[in-house]
Write a protein that holds these residues in place. Sequence first.
Motif, PDB file in Angstrom:
ATOM      1  N   THR A 173      29.753  34.373  36.467  1.00  0.00           N
ATOM      2  CA  THR A 173      28.577  34.516  36.048  1.00  0.00           C
ATOM      3  C   THR A 173      28.296  36.017  35.577  1.00  0.00           C
ATOM      4  O   THR A 173      29.220  36.782  35.680  1.00  0.00           O
ATOM      5  CB  THR A 173      27.568  34.589  37.044  1.00  0.00           C
ATOM      6  N   VAL A 174      27.556  36.359  34.509  1.00  0.00           N
ATOM      7  CA  VAL A 174      27.338  37.660  34.151  1.00  0.00           C
ATOM      8  C   VAL A 174      26.530  38.490  34.967  1.00  0.00           C
ATOM      9  O   VAL A 174      25.357  38.207  35.759  1.00  0.00           O
ATOM     10  CB  VAL A 174      26.299  37.479  32.829  1.00  0.00           C
ATOM     11  N   ALA A 175      27.239  39.797  35.115  1.00  0.00           N
ATOM     12  CA  ALA A 175      26.631  40.747  35.998  1.00  0.00           C
ATOM     13  C   ALA A 175      25.243  41.031  35.632  1.00  0.00           C
ATOM     14  O   ALA A 175      25.172  41.235  34.557  1.00  0.00           O
ATOM     15  CB  ALA A 175      27.472  41.683  36.192  1.00  0.00           C
ATOM     16  N   GLY A 176      24.290  40.999  36.604  1.00  0.00           N
ATOM     17  CA  GLY A 176      22.928  41.559  36.412  1.00  0.00           C
ATOM     18  C   GLY A 176      21.933  40.456  35.801  1.00  0.00           C
ATOM     19  O   GLY A 176      20.982  40.498  35.857  1.00  0.00           O
ATOM     20  N   VAL A 177      22.601  39.215  35.710  1.00  0.00           N
ATOM     21  CA  VAL A 177      21.838  38.199  35.181  1.00  0.00           C
ATOM     22  C   VAL A 177      21.650  37.174  36.369  1.00  0.00           C
ATOM     23  O   VAL A 177      22.630  36.584  36.804  1.00  0.00           O
ATOM     24  CB  VAL A 177      22.502  37.367  34.087  1.00  0.00           C
ATOM     25  N   ARG A 178      20.875  37.152  37.108  1.00  0.00           N
ATOM     26  CA  ARG A 178      20.601  36.570  38.487  1.00  0.00           C
ATOM     27  C   ARG A 178      19.271  36.310  38.740  1.00  0.00           C
ATOM     28  O   ARG A 178      18.135  36.942  37.967  1.00  0.00           O
ATOM     29  CB  ARG A 178      21.021  37.607  39.603  1.00  0.00           C
ATOM     30  N   SER A 179      18.752  35.499  39.551  1.00  0.00           N
ATOM     31  CA  SER A 179      17.695  34.982  40.115  1.00  0.00           C
ATOM     32  C   SER A 179      17.046  35.865  41.125  1.00  0.00           C
ATOM     33  O   SER A 179      17.959  36.658  41.771  1.00  0.00           O
ATOM     34  CB  SER A 179      17.489  33.526  40.569  1.00  0.00           C
ATOM     35  N   ASN A 180      15.946  36.055  41.583  1.00  0.00           N
ATOM     36  CA  ASN A 180      15.186  36.904  42.561  1.00  0.00           C
ATOM     37  C   ASN A 180      14.546  35.851  43.282  1.00  0.00           C
ATOM     38  O   ASN A 180      13.521  34.971  42.922  1.00  0.00           O
ATOM     39  CB  ASN A 180      14.326  38.002  42.029  1.00  0.00           C
TER      40      ASN A 180
ATOM     41  N   THR B 130      43.084  33.857  38.297  1.00  0.00           N
ATOM     42  CA  THR B 130      42.068  33.666  37.403  1.00  0.00           C
ATOM     43  C   THR B 130      41.361  34.686  36.738  1.00  0.00           C
ATOM     44  O   THR B 130      41.273  34.647  35.443  1.00  0.00           O
ATOM     45  CB  THR B 130      41.093  32.797  38.367  1.00  0.00           C
ATOM     46  N   ALA B 131      41.213  35.868  37.193  1.00  0.00           N
ATOM     47  CA  ALA B 131      40.703  36.987  36.471  1.00  0.00           C
ATOM     48  C   ALA B 131      41.488  37.270  35.516  1.00  0.00           C
ATOM     49  O   ALA B 131      41.034  37.879  34.258  1.00  0.00           O
ATOM     50  CB  ALA B 131      40.339  38.273  37.435  1.00  0.00           C
ATOM     51  N   ASN B 132      42.883  37.526  35.653  1.00  0.00           N
ATOM     52  CA  ASN B 132      43.886  37.921  34.545  1.00  0.00           C
ATOM     53  C   ASN B 132      44.054  36.734  33.471  1.00  0.00           C
ATOM     54  O   ASN B 132      44.062  37.051  32.136  1.00  0.00           O
ATOM     55  CB  ASN B 132      45.325  37.751  35.196  1.00  0.00           C
ATOM     56  N   ARG B 133      43.780  35.419  33.815  1.00  0.00           N
ATOM     57  CA  ARG B 133      43.897  34.521  32.719  1.00  0.00           C
ATOM     58  C   ARG B 133      42.545  34.687  32.029  1.00  0.00           C
ATOM     59  O   ARG B 133      42.689  34.365  30.785  1.00  0.00           O
ATOM     60  CB  ARG B 133      44.050  33.199  33.429  1.00  0.00           C
ATOM     61  N   VAL B 134      41.423  35.090  32.430  1.00  0.00           N
ATOM     62  CA  VAL B 134      40.148  35.246  31.696  1.00  0.00           C
ATOM     63  C   VAL B 134      40.401  36.030  30.768  1.00  0.00           C
ATOM     64  O   VAL B 134      39.915  36.090  29.524  1.00  0.00           O
ATOM     65  CB  VAL B 134      38.960  35.440  32.774  1.00  0.00           C
TER      66      VAL B 134
ATOM     67  N   ASP C 284      42.620  44.025  23.838  1.00  0.00           N
ATOM     68  CA  ASP C 284      41.796  45.252  24.658  1.00  0.00           C
ATOM     69  C   ASP C 284      40.228  44.728  24.591  1.00  0.00           C
ATOM     70  O   ASP C 284      39.607  45.844  25.037  1.00  0.00           O
ATOM     71  CB  ASP C 284      41.950  46.428  24.209  1.00  0.00           C
ATOM     72  N   VAL C 285      39.958  43.935  24.194  1.00  0.00           N
ATOM     73  CA  VAL C 285      38.381  43.380  24.326  1.00  0.00           C
ATOM     74  C   VAL C 285      37.896  43.117  25.701  1.00  0.00           C
ATOM     75  O   VAL C 285      37.001  43.512  26.210  1.00  0.00           O
ATOM     76  CB  VAL C 285      38.092  42.005  23.437  1.00  0.00           C
ATOM     77  N   ALA C 286      38.930  42.542  26.721  1.00  0.00           N
ATOM     78  CA  ALA C 286      38.584  42.388  27.956  1.00  0.00           C
ATOM     79  C   ALA C 286      39.746  42.876  28.739  1.00  0.00           C
ATOM     80  O   ALA C 286      40.851  42.992  28.438  1.00  0.00           O
ATOM     81  CB  ALA C 286      38.454  40.847  28.188  1.00  0.00           C
ATOM     82  N   ARG C 287      39.296  43.372  30.106  1.00  0.00           N
ATOM     83  CA  ARG C 287      40.247  43.907  31.067  1.00  0.00           C
ATOM     84  C   ARG C 287      39.524  43.552  32.521  1.00  0.00           C
ATOM     85  O   ARG C 287      38.390  43.660  32.650  1.00  0.00           O
ATOM     86  CB  ARG C 287      40.367  45.331  30.822  1.00  0.00           C
ATOM     87  N   ALA C 288      40.623  42.967  33.150  1.00  0.00           N
ATOM     88  CA  ALA C 288      40.233  42.552  34.659  1.00  0.00           C
ATOM     89  C   ALA C 288      40.214  43.776  35.549  1.00  0.00           C
ATOM     90  O   ALA C 288      41.230  44.519  35.548  1.00  0.00           O
ATOM     91  CB  ALA C 288      41.482  41.502  35.216  1.00  0.00           C
ATOM     92  N   GLN C 289      39.077  44.116  35.986  1.00  0.00           N
ATOM     93  CA  GLN C 289      39.033  45.287  36.856  1.00  0.00           C
ATOM     94  C   GLN C 289      39.404  44.911  38.344  1.00  0.00           C
ATOM     95  O   GLN C 289      39.873  45.909  39.215  1.00  0.00           O
ATOM     96  CB  GLN C 289      37.435  45.569  36.914  1.00  0.00           C
ATOM     97  N   ASP C 290      39.217  43.826  38.926  1.00  0.00           N
ATOM     98  CA  ASP C 290      39.908  43.341  40.373  1.00  0.00           C
ATOM     99  C   ASP C 290      39.815  41.673  40.432  1.00  0.00           C
ATOM    100  O   ASP C 290      39.847  41.478  39.466  1.00  0.00           O
ATOM    101  CB  ASP C 290      38.842  44.030  41.322  1.00  0.00           C
ATOM    102  N   ALA C 291      39.786  41.260  41.441  1.00  0.00           N
ATOM    103  CA  ALA C 291      39.864  39.844  41.620  1.00  0.00           C
ATOM    104  C   ALA C 291      38.751  39.105  41.567  1.00  0.00           C
ATOM    105  O   ALA C 291      38.759  37.776  41.321  1.00  0.00           O
ATOM    106  CB  ALA C 291      40.472  39.388  43.260  1.00  0.00           C
ATOM    107  N   VAL C 292      37.478  39.830  41.131  1.00  0.00           N
ATOM    108  CA  VAL C 292      36.298  39.101  40.678  1.00  0.00           C
ATOM    109  C   VAL C 292      35.826  39.533  39.578  1.00  0.00           C
ATOM    110  O   VAL C 292      35.402  38.687  38.641  1.00  0.00           O
ATOM    111  CB  VAL C 292      35.313  39.660  41.780  1.00  0.00           C
ATOM    112  N   SER C 293      35.856  40.920  39.156  1.00  0.00           N
ATOM    113  CA  SER C 293      35.121  41.188  37.927  1.00  0.00           C
ATOM    114  C   SER C 293      36.344  41.297  36.520  1.00  0.00           C
ATOM    115  O   SER C 293      37.177  41.892  36.470  1.00  0.00           O
ATOM    116  CB  SER C 293      34.246  42.579  38.234  1.00  0.00           C
TER     117      SER C 293
END
Length: 366
Positions: free
Chosen positions: A28-35, A198-202, A213-222
């Motif tokens: 999911t896109v961070a910040g795009v969530r329901s309330n 999975t994060a690395n493959r994404v 260098d468009v995308a970079r994995a920050q951790d196991a989730v992001s």
Amino acid sequence: MIHRILIATLLAMTSTLAQAERIKDIATVAGVRSNQLVGYGLVVGLDGTGDQTNQSPFTIQSFNNMLQQFGITVPPGTRVQTKNVAAVMIQAELPAFAKPGQTIDVTVSSISNATSLRGGSLLMTSLKGPDGQVYALAQGNLVVGGFGAEGRDGSRITVNVPSVGRIPGGATVEKEVKNNFSSGQPVVLNLNRADFTTANRVAQNINEMLGPDVARAQDAVSVAVSAPQDPSHRVDFISLLENIEVEPGEEAAKVVINSRTGTIVVGQHVRVSPVAVTHGNLTVSISEDYTAVQPNPLGEGDTVVLPGSDVEITEETNPMFKFAPGNTLEDIVRSVNNVGASPGDLMAILEALKQSGALKAQLMVI
């Protein structure tokens, strides 16, 4: 046996190769969530199934406050009957990017002793967020799936839950929740399941399609992705991102046991070291019998009843079976099925294998 069918089915599912999935299905896109929204209100128009007056003082208080808003004052000491009124809590989920004027579904639940909300109408109620601000207004006729019937002798029957109902499109959005989607910052994709592979493959698949260098994995989730700053271009960019296919990383070796239902799930990568297993049951049966003892015909004495106990011990003979080194999931299933272990026996065997160090997997009991 049921557990054999279950394990065989899972074996067929896990034996297939991993399939590529779209990013939109695994992240999911961070910040795009329901309330979440919540409110308190009244349901009116019930057919005598509302709150009982002597047990719902807050219902009477809410009812009187509502009448005061319309210029009606109830004289002190007046006994108000609320059998057609019920105090309820209203809950709703405000989707991301919901705009004022749009409608959302609401769920209405009784919080007192109303027996049914069938046929009731919710009066206008404010729905608030965690910050205490009003984001939607709810009102409308309830749709209740449950119902109940009661006889004069006190017998009753209830189908489903008549004290909860829904109002499709019953709330109108009044205020938009702000988000940082248009802030010009990099887009962060959060995986639904934490996994470094999975994060690395994404990140790799995005870079292969859009450039290095468009995308970079920050951790196991992001996974952070550089995105255009113009909002319209960001929408096109996200649309492109979420349709990129990625092959998720495989799960760690794991055995999951539900001790309440007897369900056992064995993962694909579970392995067992060389070990021999036997599992038997010892059954002890005790039966009581009584024998009457009489004196001799010419002797003196009384007839006496003496108790007697018969103890029988039965032990089932179960064959010992062997796990060869590096067994696959198919070998484990075949060995267990050959010995005819029940789900309860299989749980004990798996726990013993884990304690002995022969089971090369995580053992989770839920």
